[in-house]
Design a protein around this motif. Sequence first.
Motif, PDB file in Angstrom:
ATOM      1  N   ILE A   1      12.542 -14.886  38.751  1.00 26.47           N
ATOM      2  CA  ILE A   1      12.063 -13.897  39.730  1.00 26.47           C
ATOM      3  C   ILE A   1      10.796 -13.274  39.152  1.00 26.47           C
ATOM      4  CG2 ILE A   1      13.270 -11.808  38.901  1.00 26.47           C
ATOM      5  CD1 ILE A   1      14.157 -11.461  41.903  1.00 26.47           C
ATOM      6  N   ALA A   2       9.827 -13.008  40.039  1.00 25.33           N
ATOM      7  CA  ALA A   2       8.564 -12.470  39.512  1.00 25.33           C
ATOM      8  C   ALA A   2       8.267 -11.120  40.159  1.00 25.33           C
ATOM      9  CB  ALA A   2       7.442 -13.445  39.824  1.00 25.33           C
ATOM     10  N   PRO A   3       7.673 -10.185  39.386  1.00 25.69           N
ATOM     11  CA  PRO A   3       7.233  -8.937  39.985  1.00 25.69           C
ATOM     12  C   PRO A   3       6.159  -9.250  41.035  1.00 25.69           C
ATOM     13  CG  PRO A   3       6.869  -8.970  37.583  1.00 25.69           C
ATOM     14  CD  PRO A   3       7.350 -10.303  37.978  1.00 25.69           C
ATOM     15  N   PRO A   4       5.770  -8.381  41.959  1.00 23.63           N
ATOM     16  CA  PRO A   4       6.197  -6.980  42.018  1.00 23.63           C
ATOM     17  C   PRO A   4       7.580  -6.795  42.640  1.00 23.63           C
ATOM     18  CG  PRO A   4       4.710  -7.470  43.831  1.00 23.63           C
ATOM     19  CD  PRO A   4       4.814  -8.726  43.019  1.00 23.63           C
ATOM     20  N   PHE A   5       8.297  -5.796  42.116  1.00 20.01           N
ATOM     21  CA  PHE A   5       9.563  -5.391  42.692  1.00 20.01           C
ATOM     22  C   PHE A   5       9.339  -4.141  43.549  1.00 20.01           C
ATOM     23  CE2 PHE A   5      10.872  -7.465  38.649  1.00 20.01           C
ATOM     24  CZ  PHE A   5      11.670  -8.460  39.196  1.00 20.01           C
ATOM     25  N   TYR A   6      10.367  -3.746  44.284  1.00 21.13           N
ATOM     26  CA  TYR A   6      10.295  -2.473  45.007  1.00 21.13           C
ATOM     27  C   TYR A   6      10.054  -1.356  43.987  1.00 21.13           C
ATOM     28  CZ  TYR A   6      11.772  -4.157  49.582  1.00 21.13           C
ATOM     29  OH  TYR A   6      11.824  -4.786  50.805  1.00 21.13           O
ATOM     30  N   SER A   7       9.347  -0.290  44.418  1.00 23.15           N
ATOM     31  CA  SER A   7       8.944   0.734  43.451  1.00 23.15           C
ATOM     32  C   SER A   7      10.144   1.382  42.758  1.00 23.15           C
ATOM     33  CB  SER A   7       8.081   1.806  44.131  1.00 23.15           C
ATOM     34  OG  SER A   7       8.803   2.372  45.191  1.00 23.15           O
ATOM     35  N   ASP A   8      11.252   1.549  43.468  1.00 22.46           N
ATOM     36  CA  ASP A   8      12.464   2.121  42.848  1.00 22.46           C
ATOM     37  C   ASP A   8      12.886   1.288  41.638  1.00 22.46           C
ATOM     38  OD1 ASP A   8      12.736   3.961  44.787  1.00 22.46           O
ATOM     39  OD2 ASP A   8      14.598   3.181  45.664  1.00 22.46           O
ATOM     40  N   ILE A   9      12.794  -0.050  41.814  1.00 18.54           N
ATOM     41  CA  ILE A   9      13.253  -0.954  40.749  1.00 18.54           C
ATOM     42  C   ILE A   9      12.266  -0.903  39.582  1.00 18.54           C
ATOM     43  CG2 ILE A   9      13.871  -3.353  40.199  1.00 18.54           C
ATOM     44  CD1 ILE A   9      14.521  -3.746  43.181  1.00 18.54           C
ATOM     45  N   THR A  10      10.965  -0.971  39.916  1.00 13.96           N
ATOM     46  CA  THR A  10       9.940  -0.911  38.862  1.00 13.96           C
ATOM     47  C   THR A  10      10.090   0.371  38.042  1.00 13.96           C
ATOM     48  OG1 THR A  10       8.469  -2.173  40.246  1.00 13.96           O
ATOM     49  CG2 THR A  10       7.433  -0.957  38.466  1.00 13.96           C
ATOM     50  N   ASN A  11      10.268   1.495  38.744  1.00 16.97           N
ATOM     51  CA  ASN A  11      10.410   2.777  38.031  1.00 16.97           C
ATOM     52  C   ASN A  11      11.632   2.760  37.123  1.00 16.97           C
ATOM     53  OD1 ASN A  11       8.212   3.632  39.399  1.00 16.97           O
ATOM     54  ND2 ASN A  11       9.359   4.790  40.952  1.00 16.97           N
TER      55      ASN A  11
END
Length: 344
Positions: A190-200
């Motif tokens: 799986i590659a970023p970008p992720f949803y911002s909630d997940i990234t945070n």
Amino acid sequence: MKILENVSLAQYSTMRLGGNARYFAEVKSNDDLLGSLDFAKNNGLNFHVLGSGSNSIFQDTGFSGLVIAMRTMGAKETEANNELQLTVGAGEIWDDIVKLSTHKGYFDVASLSLIPGTVGAAPVQNIGAYGQQVSDVIDTVRAYDTSKGIFVEISNKDCEFKYRKSRFNTTDKKRFIITSVTMRFCRKNIAPPFYSDITNYLQSHHIDERTITPIQLREAISNIRAVKLPDPADIASCGSFFKNPLVSEAEYSQLSTQFPELKSHKTDDGNLKLYAGQLIELCGLKGFHDQETGMATWKNQALVVVNESAKSTNDLLKFKKIIVTIVQKKFGITLEQEPEIIAV
Ligand SMILES: Cc1cc2nc3c(=O)[nH]c(=O)nc-3n(C[C@H](O)[C@H](O)[C@H](O)COP(=O)(O)OP(=O)(O)OC[C@H]3O[C@@H](n4cnc5c(N)ncnc54)[C@H](O)[C@@H]3O)c2cc1C
């Protein structure tokens, strides 16, 4: 299989409200299913198919026919050439499948961690979260076709999956009783970008997005959800209680002049999706406890309605009306309910 009489339905809905089922059967095999349908037919009864009741609200008058609780269990598993295939009984718990597949190294449904409910109900509304949906892995659905009186296998394409929709909750609502679902898992990366909630979350837990494992993603999603949403085992709720409303571009531009903070998301058909949770929050109704009905909106997510001490479904409907009226007054938008109210 036993057919029980006058069973309280409140224990079979995560909102924990509602009257009795006149008849109630736990179906553990195809023979049980045929037997229960015969019973309904011979006695001139309607039937309602139940998973774990996390998207179902029973009325105070209960259900005058037969409730068929799908408890067909078991999972058949084969894995070859970096692909996992699972055929799972409708009564199995969805989150157990997420756990199994992530522990075997697949990312396909890691973002659907902790969604309550059974495997048999998952295709009905094509459950989804954080950019993944169950239709991404469904190969075929096995079901009893009540209009033809035969067991059938329905391909992914023929399930007519869309966003939170399938033929099972639209054109063919109540026609098919799903007995098992066959799924294929193949995403090892799986590659970023992720949803911002997940990234945070990942940043604050010092997890590198580029080397994240399926188990780490499952843990991240589970922890994010645990903060945002009440656990149905502890707090009575049906999750998101209102649908996100759709408005035209013209309506949105009018609304956003008055309420510049309104968030929106463009949909494929050119409309704009607003966030029901934000509308409720902007009315000052996040964490709103109503003493009279015993209902509340959740402290961390206004979209979630929780039953704190309500005595009846009528209390819930009164509370719903309060929210709908206030939002309508402020924004001119009528919120629609998400969980299904089961007809009597
Ligand atoms: C706290 C919380 C969070 C949630 N979060 C999400 C989320 O992130 N994303 C999301 O998509 N949903 C979410 N939901 C909604 C819910 O998890 C799903 O709708 C789930 O699929 C319901 O499963 P169930 O077994 O409880 O179904 P039930 O409520 O028992 O049934 C739902 C519908 O499916 C039908 N049905 C059930 N089983 C079968 C079967 N075997 N064959 C045919 N029809 C059947 C029923 O007749 C009914 O119409 C959430 C719910 C809660 C309480």
